[in-house]
Design an enzyme around this catalytic site. Structure first.
Site, PDB file in Angstrom:
ATOM      1  N   GLU A   1       0.813  -1.052  -0.049  1.00 45.67           N
ATOM      2  CA  GLU A   1       0.026  -0.177   0.082  1.00 45.67           C
ATOM      3  C   GLU A   1       1.004   1.296   0.006  1.00 45.67           C
ATOM      4  O   GLU A   1       1.841   1.159   0.711  1.00 45.67           O
ATOM      5  CB  GLU A   1      -0.940  -0.207   1.088  1.00 45.67           C
ATOM      6  CG  GLU A   1      -1.792  -1.053   1.272  1.00 45.67           C
ATOM      7  CD  GLU A   1      -2.818  -1.190  -0.084  1.00 45.67           C
ATOM      8  OE1 GLU A   1      -3.175   0.068  -0.317  1.00 45.67           O
ATOM      9  OE2 GLU A   1      -3.654  -1.937  -0.012  1.00 45.67           O
TER      10      GLU A   1
ATOM     11  N   CYS B   1      -7.641  -2.557   8.430  1.00 47.43           N
ATOM     12  CA  CYS B   1      -6.268  -2.498   7.839  1.00 47.43           C
ATOM     13  C   CYS B   1      -5.737  -1.119   7.608  1.00 47.43           C
ATOM     14  O   CYS B   1      -4.547  -0.712   8.158  1.00 47.43           O
ATOM     15  CB  CYS B   1      -6.348  -3.015   6.329  1.00 47.43           C
ATOM     16  SG  CYS B   1      -6.629  -4.980   6.374  1.00 47.43           S
TER      17      CYS B   1
ATOM     18  N   HIS C   1      -1.337  -5.804   1.493  1.00 47.65           N
ATOM     19  CA  HIS C   1      -2.358  -6.718   1.380  1.00 47.65           C
ATOM     20  C   HIS C   1      -2.207  -7.966   0.442  1.00 47.65           C
ATOM     21  O   HIS C   1      -1.531  -7.873  -0.071  1.00 47.65           O
ATOM     22  CB  HIS C   1      -3.730  -5.931   0.845  1.00 47.65           C
ATOM     23  CG  HIS C   1      -4.631  -5.195   1.729  1.00 47.65           C
ATOM     24  ND1 HIS C   1      -4.597  -3.802   1.372  1.00 47.65           N
ATOM     25  CD2 HIS C   1      -5.543  -5.562   2.583  1.00 47.65           C
ATOM     26  CE1 HIS C   1      -5.586  -3.376   2.678  1.00 47.65           C
ATOM     27  NE2 HIS C   1      -5.785  -4.586   3.075  1.00 47.65           N
TER      28      HIS C   1
END
Length: 212
Positions: free
Chosen positions: A80, A143, A165
């Site tokens: 991310e 998350c 992820h």
């Protein structure tokens, strides 16, 4: 020898397993070239998740932290880029919390960027035959909550951190509507992520963006 803390969430949303937790179980005390992996389990609960990782950071004193969670619908491992300061939970977390449009940290910055070399990670995994691409949204559930909260804690520390992820496991995707990845490939991918992180502080200058 460098130490990499990799964390994995417990199951949530009615699932019996979470690939993040299954992966970190396999990665505990795995040796790297010039480093070692330590792990911890994280509750899928607002604020408690952040506290659990902070406790692990203080206990292990790692050089780098990689927080990991599952993303149904994704076919690749996705480091991310950014965490945003908002909780907007589509479903309750495991503690029954379901905040809507609430800040994670009052008066905190709008966002924090990953301090990991996310494009180098994507490039290295792709070259190794493991599907991987940069993601520009970690969502607004636990998350992203954890990603933002840990970055906030580490904002004035030298420990680098980012969120990754991973896809569902095949046994979670039996309806045929979701892509999946084998646990062996996820574990291999996360081990390679950890190796890239300890080997490189700087990122490569390549496109990792998306049109939309």
């Amino acid at each position: 020898m460098k130490k990499v803390l990799i964390t994995g969430f417990e199951p949530f949303g009615g699932d019996a397993i979470n690939p993040a937790l299954e992966a970190v179980k396999r990665l505990e005390e795995t040796s790297l070239d010039g480093g070692i992996i330590v792990t911890c389990q994280v509750p899928v609960t607002r604020f408690e998740s952040i506290s659990a990782v902070i406790d692990a950071i203080e206990a292990y004193q790692p050089d780098c932290v990689i927080t990991v969670g599952q993303a149904a619908g994704r076919a690749a491992i996705t480091p991310e880029r950014v965490a945003i300061n908002v909780d907007d939970f589509r479903i309750p977390d495991n503690g029954g919390n379901q905040p809507i449009d609430e800040p994670i940290i009052e008066q905190g910055p709008d966002a924090y960027f990953s301090s990991l070399p996310i494009k180098r990670i994507a490039q290295t995994l792709h070259e190794s035959g493991i599907p991987c691409q940069v993601s520009n949204s970690a969502g607004t559930f636990v998350c992203n909550h954890l990603f933002y909260g840990v970055q906030h804690y580490l904002r004035d520390k030298s420990i680098r951190h980012g969120f990754v992820h991973i896809p569902l496991l095949p046994e979670q995707a039996t309806d045929g509507n979701h892509p999946s990845m084998s646990l062996d490939m996820i574990v291999a991918g996360l081990k390679l992520v950890a190796q890239v992180v300890i080997d490189h502080e700087s990122d490569v200058v390549v496109s990792g963006g998306q049109i939309c």
